[in-house]
Design a protein around this motif. Structure first.
Motif, PDB file in Angstrom:
ATOM      1  N   GLY A 150       0.803  -1.195   0.000  1.00 24.96           N
ATOM      2  CA  GLY A 150       0.000   0.000   0.000  1.00 24.96           C
ATOM      3  C   GLY A 150       0.845   1.258   0.000  1.00 24.96           C
ATOM      4  N   ALA A 151       0.214   2.401  -0.005  1.00 21.53           N
ATOM      5  CA  ALA A 151       0.913   3.656  -0.117  1.00 21.53           C
ATOM      6  C   ALA A 151       1.140   4.321   1.220  1.00 21.53           C
ATOM      7  N   GLY A 152       0.696   3.709   2.301  1.00 24.72           N
ATOM      8  CA  GLY A 152       0.800   4.333   3.603  1.00 24.72           C
ATOM      9  C   GLY A 152       2.085   3.990   4.319  1.00 24.72           C
ATOM     10  N   VAL A 153       2.201   4.508   5.540  1.00 28.27           N
ATOM     11  CA  VAL A 153       3.328   4.181   6.410  1.00 28.27           C
ATOM     12  C   VAL A 153       3.091   2.798   7.007  1.00 28.27           C
ATOM     13  N   SER A 154       4.098   1.968   6.942  1.00 29.97           N
ATOM     14  CA  SER A 154       3.960   0.641   7.547  1.00 29.97           C
ATOM     15  C   SER A 154       4.976   0.467   8.666  1.00 29.97           C
ATOM     16  N   GLN A 155       4.577  -0.319   9.658  1.00 25.99           N
ATOM     17  CA  GLN A 155       5.426  -0.578  10.795  1.00 25.99           C
ATOM     18  C   GLN A 155       5.409  -2.068  11.109  1.00 25.99           C
ATOM     19  N   SER A 156       6.553  -2.559  11.586  1.00 27.57           N
ATOM     20  CA  SER A 156       6.612  -3.958  11.991  1.00 27.57           C
ATOM     21  C   SER A 156       7.545  -4.123  13.178  1.00 27.57           C
ATOM     22  N   PRO A 157       7.264  -5.087  14.050  1.00 29.36           N
ATOM     23  CA  PRO A 157       6.041  -5.885  14.063  1.00 29.36           C
ATOM     24  C   PRO A 157       4.861  -5.073  14.582  1.00 29.36           C
ATOM     25  N   SER A 158       3.670  -5.600  14.483  1.00 33.56           N
ATOM     26  CA  SER A 158       2.504  -4.892  15.001  1.00 33.56           C
ATOM     27  C   SER A 158       2.441  -5.033  16.519  1.00 33.56           C
ATOM     28  N   ASN A 159       2.890  -6.168  17.009  1.00 30.63           N
ATOM     29  CA  ASN A 159       2.950  -6.426  18.441  1.00 30.63           C
ATOM     30  C   ASN A 159       4.276  -7.075  18.784  1.00 30.63           C
ATOM     31  N   LYS A 160       4.826  -6.689  19.935  1.00 24.92           N
ATOM     32  CA  LYS A 160       6.069  -7.279  20.375  1.00 24.92           C
ATOM     33  C   LYS A 160       6.022  -7.443  21.892  1.00 24.92           C
ATOM     34  N   VAL A 161       6.204  -8.677  22.325  1.00 24.30           N
ATOM     35  CA  VAL A 161       6.298  -8.945  23.760  1.00 24.30           C
ATOM     36  C   VAL A 161       7.723  -9.383  24.028  1.00 24.30           C
ATOM     37  N   THR A 162       8.360  -8.751  24.987  1.00 26.85           N
ATOM     38  CA  THR A 162       9.748  -9.064  25.276  1.00 26.85           C
ATOM     39  C   THR A 162       9.972  -9.096  26.775  1.00 26.85           C
ATOM     40  N   GLU A 163      11.026  -9.764  27.164  1.00 35.11           N
ATOM     41  CA  GLU A 163      11.365  -9.825  28.579  1.00 35.11           C
ATOM     42  C   GLU A 163      12.223  -8.632  28.967  1.00 35.11           C
ATOM     43  N   LYS A 164      12.053  -8.204  30.166  1.00 35.58           N
ATOM     44  CA  LYS A 164      12.858  -7.102  30.696  1.00 35.58           C
ATOM     45  C   LYS A 164      14.335  -7.416  30.507  1.00 35.58           C
ATOM     46  N   GLY A 165      15.064  -6.415  30.014  1.00 32.78           N
ATOM     47  CA  GLY A 165      16.497  -6.570  29.820  1.00 32.78           C
ATOM     48  C   GLY A 165      16.904  -6.933  28.404  1.00 32.78           C
ATOM     49  N   LYS A 166      15.933  -7.384  27.605  1.00 32.22           N
ATOM     50  CA  LYS A 166      16.254  -7.726  26.216  1.00 32.22           C
ATOM     51  C   LYS A 166      16.215  -6.473  25.339  1.00 32.22           C
ATOM     52  N   ASP A 167      16.903  -6.576  24.189  1.00 29.93           N
ATOM     53  CA  ASP A 167      16.871  -5.484  23.213  1.00 29.93           C
ATOM     54  C   ASP A 167      15.761  -5.742  22.199  1.00 29.93           C
ATOM     55  N   VAL A 168      15.157  -4.660  21.684  1.00 29.89           N
ATOM     56  CA  VAL A 168      14.146  -4.792  20.640  1.00 29.89           C
ATOM     57  C   VAL A 168      14.433  -3.812  19.515  1.00 29.89           C
ATOM     58  N   GLU A 169      13.995  -4.201  18.320  1.00 26.34           N
ATOM     59  CA  GLU A 169      14.097  -3.328  17.159  1.00 26.34           C
ATOM     60  C   GLU A 169      12.729  -3.173  16.533  1.00 26.34           C
ATOM     61  N   LEU A 170      12.356  -1.939  16.292  1.00 23.13           N
ATOM     62  CA  LEU A 170      11.074  -1.637  15.673  1.00 23.13           C
ATOM     63  C   LEU A 170      11.357  -0.981  14.325  1.00 23.13           C
ATOM     64  N   ARG A 171      10.567  -1.363  13.333  1.00 26.28           N
ATOM     65  CA  ARG A 171      10.843  -0.904  11.977  1.00 26.28           C
ATOM     66  C   ARG A 171       9.739  -0.016  11.449  1.00 26.28           C
ATOM     67  N   CYS A 172      10.134   0.955  10.633  1.00 28.98           N
ATOM     68  CA  CYS A 172       9.164   1.860  10.000  1.00 28.98           C
ATOM     69  C   CYS A 172       9.536   2.045   8.528  1.00 28.98           C
ATOM     70  N   ASP A 173       8.544   1.838   7.667  1.00 27.57           N
ATOM     71  CA  ASP A 173       8.694   2.131   6.246  1.00 27.57           C
ATOM     72  C   ASP A 173       7.832   3.342   5.916  1.00 27.57           C
ATOM     73  N   PRO A 174       8.434   4.476   5.632  1.00 26.32           N
ATOM     74  CA  PRO A 174       7.633   5.683   5.379  1.00 26.32           C
ATOM     75  C   PRO A 174       7.026   5.671   3.980  1.00 26.32           C
ATOM     76  N   ILE A 175       6.196   6.647   3.733  1.00 18.72           N
ATOM     77  CA  ILE A 175       5.628   6.816   2.392  1.00 18.72           C
ATOM     78  C   ILE A 175       6.761   7.215   1.440  1.00 18.72           C
ATOM     79  N   SER A 176       6.771   6.594   0.285  1.00 17.67           N
ATOM     80  CA  SER A 176       7.810   6.880  -0.696  1.00 17.67           C
ATOM     81  C   SER A 176       7.824   8.376  -1.045  1.00 17.67           C
ATOM     82  N   GLY A 177       9.013   8.960  -0.995  1.00 18.24           N
ATOM     83  CA  GLY A 177       9.143  10.380  -1.330  1.00 18.24           C
ATOM     84  C   GLY A 177       9.069  11.308  -0.135  1.00 18.24           C
TER      85      GLY A 177
END
Lengths: 116, 114
Positions: A1-28
């Motif tokens: 689609g043409a909108g902003v996308s993010q992944s993952p939609s949900n993330k459950v993690t344990e305290k002390g762990k590292d997480v990475e969240l991703r964002c794909d912006p609208i082209s341009g």
């Protein structure tokens, strides 16, 4: 689609762990923003990228938080050694940006982070 | 510090009632003003915006907002609400001193009784 996308939609993690969240912006869209929305709270600005300029990191709550934007497009928000207070919805938005930009931000669906 | 105040945290109305949600910002210079809406289970979307010109701005779904510079306000109005207007509403502004950053208020939750 043409909108902003993010992944993952949900993330459950344990305290002390590292997480990475991703964002794909609208082209341009040259401007990209990260916000945090905690339960019952408004949007808390975290970081802003505009083209090749140095990012505005003034909203990052601690040095456990960092973000990068590769190739002027995709962005990754990294939270190291997660804490329970990091639990929130992390929103990404993009806009045409710049001083001459219209400032209207288009938001992604967010990533709900739960730290147990 | 630049900030936005939304004084109503939760507003409950019956269908067909008139709506006014308050928004005040703290900045003395030129601003761009926005109202965003977040319907249940959906992501934030722009409702309306003010950049310049006519201070009365009309947005989608019958909403309008009036920029009153002397009061630093940008209140959102709708003459007759519908159950489908149930959502969270966020006021935001961007100042001429910080073109990059848009500052959001804490939001107002609107509940409409059918």
């Amino acid at each position: 689609g043409a909108g902003v996308s993010q992944s993952p939609s949900n993330k459950v993690t344990e305290k002390g762990k590292d997480v990475e969240l991703r964002c794909d912006p609208i082209s341009g869209h040259t401007a990209l923003y990260w916000y945090r929305q905690s339960l019952g709270q408004g949007l808390e600005f975290l970081i802003y990228f505009q083209g090749n300029s140095a990012p505005d990191k003034s909203g990052l709550p601690s040095d456990r938080f960092s973000a990068e934007r590769t190739g002027g497009s995709v962005s990754t928000l990294t939270i190291q050694r997660t804490q329970q207070e990091d639990s929130a919805v992390y929103l990404c938005a993009s806009s045409l940006g710049g001083a001459g930009g219209r400032g209207e931000q288009y938001f992604g669906p967010g990533t709900r982070l739960t730290v147990t | 510090a630049q900030s936005v105040s939304q004084h109503n945290h939760h507003v409950i109305l019956s269908e067909a009632a008139s709506l006014e949600l308050g928004c005040n910002y703290s900045y003395g210079g030129t601003v761009n003003l926005f109202w965003y809406v977040q319907y249940p289970g959906q992501h934030l979307q722009l409702l309306l915006k003010y950049f310049s010109g006519d201070p009365l701005v009309k947005g989608i779904k019958g909403f309008e907002a009036e920029f009153i510079k002397s009061k630093f306000s940008f209140n959102l109005r709708k003459p007759s609400v519908q159950w489908s207007d149930t959502a969270e509403y966020f006021c935001a502004f961007r100042s001429d001193s910080s073109a990059s950053k848009i500052i959001f208020g804490s939001g107002t939750r609107l509940s409409i009784r059918p």
